[in-house]
Design a protein around this motif. Structure first.
Motif, PDB file in Angstrom:
ATOM      1  N   ALA A 105      -0.637   7.241  -7.808  1.00  0.00           N
ATOM      2  CA  ALA A 105      -2.069   7.189  -8.073  1.00  0.00           C
ATOM      3  C   ALA A 105      -2.519   5.775  -8.412  1.00  0.00           C
ATOM      4  O   ALA A 105      -3.601   5.333  -7.993  1.00  0.00           O
ATOM      5  CB  ALA A 105      -2.410   8.137  -9.222  1.00  0.00           C
ATOM      6  N   GLN A 106      -1.692   5.044  -9.144  1.00  0.00           N
ATOM      7  CA  GLN A 106      -2.046   3.673  -9.498  1.00  0.00           C
ATOM      8  C   GLN A 106      -2.074   2.765  -8.267  1.00  0.00           C
ATOM      9  O   GLN A 106      -2.970   1.928  -8.113  1.00  0.00           O
ATOM     10  CB  GLN A 106      -1.051   3.125 -10.529  1.00  0.00           C
ATOM     11  N   PHE A 107      -1.099   2.919  -7.399  1.00  0.00           N
ATOM     12  CA  PHE A 107      -1.089   2.121  -6.170  1.00  0.00           C
ATOM     13  C   PHE A 107      -2.274   2.477  -5.281  1.00  0.00           C
ATOM     14  O   PHE A 107      -2.917   1.605  -4.687  1.00  0.00           O
ATOM     15  CB  PHE A 107       0.214   2.337  -5.404  1.00  0.00           C
ATOM     16  N   THR A 108      -2.582   3.763  -5.179  1.00  0.00           N
ATOM     17  CA  THR A 108      -3.720   4.201  -4.369  1.00  0.00           C
ATOM     18  C   THR A 108      -5.017   3.610  -4.898  1.00  0.00           C
ATOM     19  O   THR A 108      -5.878   3.164  -4.125  1.00  0.00           O
ATOM     20  CB  THR A 108      -3.807   5.736  -4.350  1.00  0.00           C
ATOM     21  N   ALA A 109      -5.163   3.593  -6.212  1.00  0.00           N
ATOM     22  CA  ALA A 109      -6.378   3.034  -6.817  1.00  0.00           C
ATOM     23  C   ALA A 109      -6.504   1.541  -6.513  1.00  0.00           C
ATOM     24  O   ALA A 109      -7.603   1.041  -6.265  1.00  0.00           O
ATOM     25  CB  ALA A 109      -6.363   3.273  -8.322  1.00  0.00           C
ATOM     26  N   LEU A 110      -5.375   0.821  -6.528  1.00  0.00           N
ATOM     27  CA  LEU A 110      -5.407  -0.609  -6.191  1.00  0.00           C
ATOM     28  C   LEU A 110      -5.930  -0.824  -4.774  1.00  0.00           C
ATOM     29  O   LEU A 110      -6.781  -1.681  -4.527  1.00  0.00           O
ATOM     30  CB  LEU A 110      -4.004  -1.208  -6.302  1.00  0.00           C
ATOM     31  N   ILE A 111      -5.411  -0.045  -3.832  1.00  0.00           N
ATOM     32  CA  ILE A 111      -5.806  -0.207  -2.431  1.00  0.00           C
ATOM     33  C   ILE A 111      -7.257   0.198  -2.231  1.00  0.00           C
ATOM     34  O   ILE A 111      -8.010  -0.461  -1.509  1.00  0.00           O
ATOM     35  CB  ILE A 111      -4.879   0.608  -1.518  1.00  0.00           C
ATOM     36  N   ALA A 112      -7.681   1.286  -2.882  1.00  0.00           N
ATOM     37  CA  ALA A 112      -9.057   1.757  -2.719  1.00  0.00           C
ATOM     38  C   ALA A 112     -10.060   0.753  -3.292  1.00  0.00           C
ATOM     39  O   ALA A 112     -11.153   0.578  -2.749  1.00  0.00           O
ATOM     40  CB  ALA A 112      -9.221   3.117  -3.399  1.00  0.00           C
ATOM     41  N   TYR A 113      -9.699   0.070  -4.382  1.00  0.00           N
ATOM     42  CA  TYR A 113     -10.618  -0.872  -5.019  1.00  0.00           C
ATOM     43  C   TYR A 113     -10.790  -2.139  -4.190  1.00  0.00           C
ATOM     44  O   TYR A 113     -11.902  -2.643  -4.020  1.00  0.00           O
ATOM     45  CB  TYR A 113     -10.104  -1.220  -6.421  1.00  0.00           C
ATOM     46  N   ASP A 114      -9.681  -2.659  -3.681  1.00  0.00           N
ATOM     47  CA  ASP A 114      -9.725  -3.891  -2.868  1.00  0.00           C
ATOM     48  C   ASP A 114      -8.689  -3.729  -1.762  1.00  0.00           C
ATOM     49  O   ASP A 114      -7.505  -4.026  -1.965  1.00  0.00           O
ATOM     50  CB  ASP A 114      -9.408  -5.112  -3.735  1.00  0.00           C
ATOM     51  N   PRO A 115      -9.100  -3.241  -0.583  1.00  0.00           N
ATOM     52  CA  PRO A 115      -8.124  -2.893   0.461  1.00  0.00           C
ATOM     53  C   PRO A 115      -7.148  -4.000   0.813  1.00  0.00           C
ATOM     54  O   PRO A 115      -5.951  -3.738   0.948  1.00  0.00           O
ATOM     55  CB  PRO A 115      -9.012  -2.521   1.654  1.00  0.00           C
ATOM     56  N   LEU A 116      -7.613  -5.238   0.950  1.00  0.00           N
ATOM     57  CA  LEU A 116      -6.713  -6.306   1.387  1.00  0.00           C
ATOM     58  C   LEU A 116      -5.764  -6.736   0.275  1.00  0.00           C
ATOM     59  O   LEU A 116      -4.539  -6.643   0.403  1.00  0.00           O
ATOM     60  CB  LEU A 116      -7.526  -7.504   1.880  1.00  0.00           C
ATOM     61  N   MET A 117      -6.311  -7.215  -0.848  1.00  0.00           N
ATOM     62  CA  MET A 117      -5.460  -7.685  -1.935  1.00  0.00           C
ATOM     63  C   MET A 117      -4.698  -6.534  -2.571  1.00  0.00           C
ATOM     64  O   MET A 117      -3.541  -6.695  -2.991  1.00  0.00           O
ATOM     65  CB  MET A 117      -6.297  -8.414  -2.983  1.00  0.00           C
ATOM     66  N   GLY A 118      -5.330  -5.369  -2.662  1.00  0.00           N
ATOM     67  CA  GLY A 118      -4.646  -4.209  -3.223  1.00  0.00           C
ATOM     68  C   GLY A 118      -3.439  -3.816  -2.390  1.00  0.00           C
ATOM     69  O   GLY A 118      -2.391  -3.449  -2.929  1.00  0.00           O
ATOM     70  N   LEU A 119      -3.576  -3.903  -1.062  1.00  0.00           N
ATOM     71  CA  LEU A 119      -2.450  -3.561  -0.194  1.00  0.00           C
ATOM     72  C   LEU A 119      -1.327  -4.589  -0.331  1.00  0.00           C
ATOM     73  O   LEU A 119      -0.148  -4.225  -0.380  1.00  0.00           O
ATOM     74  CB  LEU A 119      -2.927  -3.481   1.256  1.00  0.00           C
ATOM     75  N   ILE A 120      -1.692  -5.875  -0.417  1.00  0.00           N
ATOM     76  CA  ILE A 120      -0.679  -6.913  -0.597  1.00  0.00           C
ATOM     77  C   ILE A 120       0.084  -6.706  -1.907  1.00  0.00           C
ATOM     78  O   ILE A 120       1.314  -6.749  -1.956  1.00  0.00           O
ATOM     79  CB  ILE A 120      -1.328  -8.313  -0.554  1.00  0.00           C
ATOM     80  N   GLN A 121      -0.658  -6.473  -2.982  1.00  0.00           N
ATOM     81  CA  GLN A 121      -0.013  -6.259  -4.274  1.00  0.00           C
ATOM     82  C   GLN A 121       0.835  -4.992  -4.270  1.00  0.00           C
ATOM     83  O   GLN A 121       1.941  -4.970  -4.842  1.00  0.00           O
ATOM     84  CB  GLN A 121      -1.078  -6.186  -5.368  1.00  0.00           C
ATOM     85  N   THR A 122       0.345  -3.954  -3.619  1.00  0.00           N
ATOM     86  CA  THR A 122       1.099  -2.704  -3.548  1.00  0.00           C
ATOM     87  C   THR A 122       2.416  -2.899  -2.816  1.00  0.00           C
ATOM     88  O   THR A 122       3.473  -2.442  -3.272  1.00  0.00           O
ATOM     89  CB  THR A 122       0.265  -1.617  -2.848  1.00  0.00           C
ATOM     90  N   VAL A 123       2.384  -3.573  -1.669  1.00  0.00           N
ATOM     91  CA  VAL A 123       3.609  -3.800  -0.894  1.00  0.00           C
ATOM     92  C   VAL A 123       4.618  -4.603  -1.707  1.00  0.00           C
ATOM     93  O   VAL A 123       5.826  -4.292  -1.730  1.00  0.00           O
ATOM     94  CB  VAL A 123       3.284  -4.493   0.438  1.00  0.00           C
ATOM     95  N   LEU A 124       4.147  -5.645  -2.409  1.00  0.00           N
ATOM     96  CA  LEU A 124       5.061  -6.475  -3.189  1.00  0.00           C
ATOM     97  C   LEU A 124       5.702  -5.696  -4.330  1.00  0.00           C
ATOM     98  O   LEU A 124       6.921  -5.779  -4.550  1.00  0.00           O
ATOM     99  CB  LEU A 124       4.317  -7.697  -3.740  1.00  0.00           C
ATOM    100  N   MET A 125       4.895  -4.928  -5.063  1.00  0.00           N
ATOM    101  CA  MET A 125       5.445  -4.155  -6.178  1.00  0.00           C
ATOM    102  C   MET A 125       6.235  -2.958  -5.695  1.00  0.00           C
ATOM    103  O   MET A 125       7.297  -2.628  -6.231  1.00  0.00           O
ATOM    104  CB  MET A 125       4.309  -3.713  -7.111  1.00  0.00           C
ATOM    105  N   PHE A 126       5.720  -2.298  -4.658  1.00  0.00           N
ATOM    106  CA  PHE A 126       6.377  -1.089  -4.179  1.00  0.00           C
ATOM    107  C   PHE A 126       7.762  -1.384  -3.627  1.00  0.00           C
ATOM    108  O   PHE A 126       8.657  -0.538  -3.700  1.00  0.00           O
ATOM    109  CB  PHE A 126       5.519  -0.423  -3.102  1.00  0.00           C
TER     110      PHE A 126
END
Length: 385
Positions: A40-61
């Motif tokens: 849910a936290q990763f999804t919220a990151l991507i939904a809030y800012d698709p580009l930077m949220g996806l980059i941050q999600t991939v790095l942490m995930f």
């Protein structure tokens, strides 16, 4: 190697004589539910800012998934049947909760080091327990600790490129371990390891439904809401069908037929660890797109949201193609073709949200139906060795 934990705390490990006698325990199911919050936290990151949220999600995930999958391996060789093991897993669950709570702040100035502390807890518990069963895990444990050190450096250092680079380094460190570690001395039970990875995907798919509910909060009950919600659920059902009806059962059979322990471990690494990265990230991206779509079914979407919807489903399908290729299972190319077809539907969302969602469902259903027809005509593959 001397035992790292006292005998009164962790008793000597006995090998499990029969692979069929290793069911997934309720504690493991409880453990997996923490992933709901993490997802849910990763999804919220991507939904809030698709580009930077996806980059941050991939790095942490990258790091998070490596360690989380490692717990599936851990309980595969050390079933949580004794109080000491259960207590250690409960401690690890506390560490995972800290990780989940701190994910949104990991790339912000106020993030602090708490996410690194949570990762240190789960890595220590995992490593100290795993070493009780397999001395060959020692180098992997060291690599995991080095990756945690990189996260500490990232969170203690300045915000910006430095933090992104060190998070990327942590993921590279752990995911290159199989290149220099020969996987000898490790063994995995096919039914249990397949089921554990499948359960993580089920939890993540459940998050896509949660995303629908979050997106619906405070919205009027009308066609904009209900059409998008039902079509979103249909997409999730198709993703479930594409993985669980044939691919995971066949994966278990392929692993069981692979008698060489090293070859079996390598198949698990490639098929259930590496290939599951796009599977799980695809679910996160799709869920973020659904959050934007719910309540706006009769309206056009922005470009980022259309790409999240089609791109997330396409990523999932590419992950299943990787699973098929790694076992190997037949017709991996079909999933690649289906992924390309779904990605090509993204422009429809710029016209109408329901049009894109409906088209994705139709393409998935048609593709799965064609797969089934081709599978009934094709000869069965020879067992793996």
């Amino acid at each position: 190697m001397t035992r790292l934990l006292p005998d009164w705390f962790v008793e000597r490990i006995n090998p499990v004589p029969d692979e069929d006698d290793l069911p997934v325990s309720t504690l493991e199911l409880f453990f997996d539910l923490i992933f709901v919050f993490t997802v849910a936290q990763f999804t919220a990151l991507i939904a809030y800012d698709p580009l930077m949220g996806l980059i941050q999600t991939v790095l942490m995930f990258g790091f998070v998934w490596w360690i989380y999958a490692g717990y599936a391996w851990l309980t595969n060789v050390i079933p949580p049947e004794r109080p000491a093991r259960r207590t250690l897993l409960l401690c690890a669950m506390a560490g995972w909760l800290v990780i989940a709570l701190t994910i949104p702040a990991a790339f912000k100035e106020e993030g602090g080091v708490w996410i690194a502390v949570g990762l240190l807890v789960v890595v220590l518990v995992h490593g100290l327990m795993y070493l009780q069963a397999a001395r060959a895990f020692g180098p992997v444990f060291i690599a995991n600790l080095v990756a945690v050190a990189a996260v500490f450096a990232a969170e203690l250092g300045p915000d910006g490129v430095w933090r992104y680079a060190l998070w990327a380094a942590s993921a590279v460190i752990v995911w290159t371990v199989p290149i220099w570690h020969g996987q000898r001395g490790l063994n995995l039970h096919p039914a249990h390891i397949t089921e554990r990875h499948g359960l993580v995907v089920i939890v993540a798919l459940g998050e896509s439904v949660v995303a629908i509910g979050i997106g619906a909060a405070g919205l009027p009950i009308d066609a904009d809401l209900l059409v998008a919600a039902v079509l979103g659920l249909a997409i999730g059902a198709c993703l479930w069908w594409s993985l669980f009806v044939h691919d995971l059962p066949q994966t278990e059979h392929a692993l069981t037929a692979t008698k060489d322990a090293v070859k079996r471990v390598r198949k698990v690494l490639v098929g259930l660890s590496y290939a599951f990265i796009p599977v799980l990230v695809g679910i996160l991206v799709t869920a973020a797109g659904l959050k934007h779509a719910v309540g706006h079914a009769m309206e056009p979407l922005d470009l980022a949201s259309t790409l999240l919807l089609s791109g997330g489903v396409a990523l999932f399908l590419l992950g299943t193609a990787g699973l098929r290729a790694s076992m190997p299972l037949p017709r991996a190319w079909e999933r690649v073709v289906l992924a390309v077809a779904v990605l090509a539907l993204a422009p429809l969302g710029l016209v109408n949200t329901a049009l894109q969602l409906g088209a994705i469902v139709i393409v998935l259903v048609a593709g799965l139906a064609v797969e089934r027809k081709l599978a009934t005509r094709a000869p069965k593959p020879a067992p793996s060795e």
